[in-house]
Design an enzyme around this catalytic site. Sequence first.
Site, short mmCIF file in Angstrom:
data_model
loop_
_atom_site.label_atom_id
_atom_site.label_comp_id
_atom_site.label_asym_id
_atom_site.label_seq_id
_atom_site.Cartn_x
_atom_site.Cartn_y
_atom_site.Cartn_z
N ASP A 284 103.51 -26.38 -23.53
CA ASP A 284 103.35 -27.34 -22.43
C ASP A 284 102.48 -26.80 -21.29
O ASP A 284 102.62 -25.63 -20.89
CB ASP A 284 104.77 -27.62 -21.88
CG ASP A 284 104.79 -28.63 -20.77
OD1 ASP A 284 104.47 -29.79 -21.03
OD2 ASP A 284 105.12 -28.25 -19.63
N GLU A 350 98.95 -28.06 -25.04
CA GLU A 350 98.67 -29.26 -24.23
C GLU A 350 97.77 -28.87 -23.06
O GLU A 350 98.19 -28.13 -22.16
CB GLU A 350 99.97 -29.85 -23.67
CG GLU A 350 99.72 -31.15 -22.94
CD GLU A 350 100.61 -31.38 -21.73
OE1 GLU A 350 100.90 -32.54 -21.44
OE2 GLU A 350 101.02 -30.40 -21.07
C1 GLC Z 1 103.57 -31.83 -19.58
C2 GLC Z 1 104.58 -32.80 -20.14
C3 GLC Z 1 105.06 -33.68 -19.03
C4 GLC Z 1 105.70 -32.84 -17.98
C5 GLC Z 1 104.73 -31.78 -17.49
C6 GLC Z 1 105.41 -30.74 -16.64
O1 GLC Z 1 102.43 -32.47 -19.15
O2 GLC Z 1 104.02 -33.52 -21.19
O3 GLC Z 1 105.96 -34.65 -19.49
O4 GLC Z 1 106.13 -33.62 -16.93
O5 GLC Z 1 104.15 -31.08 -18.57
O6 GLC Z 1 106.22 -29.92 -17.42
#
Ligand code: GLC
Length: 648
Positions: A284, A350
């Site tokens: 993440d 991500e």
């Molecule tokens: C990522 C997740 C999101 C979350 C963020 C902070 O972007 O997909 O849902 O709020 O990280 O952890």
Amino acid sequence: MTPSTSDVTVEVNGNRMEMEPIHDGPYAGMPKEVLLKYSRQKKFVWARNILTACVILTILALLSMVIALIAVSPACQKFFQTSPIYQIYPKSFADSNNDGMGDINGIRSKLAYLGDDLNIETVWLNPVYDSPQIDNGYDVSDYRSIWPLFGTMADMEELITDLHDRGMKLIMDFVPNHTSDQHKWFNASSHPNHTDHEQYKDYYIWVDSTNGTSTGLPNNWQSVFPGNANSPAWEWNENREQFYYHAFYKEQPDLNLRNDQVLQELEDIMAYWMDMGVDGFRCDALAFMLESKSLRDNPLKDDTQPPSYENMYPDYTENQNGVHEIVASWRNLLKKYSSEPGVYRFMETEVYNEDIDIIMRYYGTEWQEEADFPMNFLLIDIGNDPSSWSGKNIEATVLKWMQNMPQSKWPNWVVGNHDNSRLVTRLGEKRARCTSFLTLTLSGTPGIYYGEEIGMTDYSMSDQTDFRDPERTPMQWDDTATAGFCYNCTPWLAVNPNNNDINVEAAKTEPTSMLSMYQDLLQLRSEVTFLRGWLCVVNSTQRSIVFVREMTGTQSYLVAINFDDGSSDTVDLTAFDTILPESGEIVAASDMTTSGNRQLRNLQIEAETGLVISFKRGGYFNQEASMSGRCFNPRKVCVNVIGLLEVC
Ligand code: GLC
């Protein structure tokens, strides 16, 4: 040569000995002493040495050939390459105990749907760790336990076993950038009197005020959440009389990833879950892992506007030097955990960024491996404006990923997730079908966000607490009041009332449903041409994109998708009349109705429709000079250098 009589007088231990010559062969029956005498002659020594050298060289050559063949042979496809990744939002998938909150046992009860009905092998769970749920689990308070409403660690172990028994894999969400402010590390770090303060004091990013009080913000850095103007990414802490940094909500303090102890903690957490059997991680918010030590202000995009996350270039807060070394060290750890036969630990990252080079860097380099893939959000980035969904733009988007992806890497396509409005809401039902049609037939791994396969839509409710709630509503299993998500219960988020029409049960029996289309395509994409074959982007028009999936010795397919909702389109493919026959047979259609044969050279595609057409080829697109730069095949996963298909 026959030895003369004198040749057989030899000296042994100083005594001359007459030896009986034996005449029934050139050297036959010679006693050892005589043999030794001849064998020591120079010409025989040479001959022998040459022979020995030849044997050794041959063995070495054979050995290196074997090693070279193994090295250049294509790897068997890994699990993340053979199945879409199905994303489950645990709160909303299925509730086993009717408390209104989805849970792990609920997920366990739906594995037949995923495995048998949909042919899915890989499942990714959003965070299930213990958490105060300020950001729905992305604020972790204990990485080694399960949020009680989701179940227990024993449930989790059962889930892993159930999945593995079905030949399925589990990907966990891994949140390394921040913890919850309720995590014991933050508690110890933020309280100077805490008995463990010394150990944890540098686990987070603590910075002095510029004026000694809570008004002296260290710089202009802004937080992503709530994201309004003037949402400083700094929170004052009375105990330490310092600010701490939070890229997201203030309840999500950023970890100090320049601290080796923190890095070690994170690796220990990954190891803990891999020991438990998880097959990989979706990592993440990686771009945020490091911040510049200089603490310089981020430049504003528009100086006339107040600072906000959207109004600044994150030059000093995202993708800083050192991030890739961290990701590479995780890859090394994952490799160590991939040594058992048949076991592979996967990593996807991500990272949202407009700069494709920044995204691609997360694939790693030739010398430093990182993610199996960074998640590809290019199709989401296109936005919702129908005019952006032109054939030309889709072609440019597909080519952008494929042409920038490092050689031998594996592509992926994401069209929806828990942070974005649902596909059907953004694009409408038919264009959403076209988009899924695209991702399920391109080369690479498609992502499927739960409910996407039945065409679920956003539902905005009055008591919404998170701006992303509309895309996170309970899975619509049936048409009952609680959609079969739970029974006699109040779901944690309201059920979208369109579950009357849009639900799994109805979709299963409806031959033209979105679900039926998914089932068709998921079946089709398990064919080797779709799994490993070439992708050649053949042509596009303002409305449509046409590409081919082909591979030596297997069936070729033409995929044609018209994204326009207005009119049908005709794509000129006459330039390829040596490869394309007059017509081919439609084997899949996004409307689940169109079938029969279709003229190929001037290919007609109905409005907002996708078609897969099988054809008897007269050649290969990937061998055409005119297709250079438009055909892609991650070679290592397809055929080896001598052109043989690896059968695994
Ligand atoms: C990522 C997740 C999101 C979350 C963020 C902070 O972007 O997909 O849902 O709020 O990280 O952890």
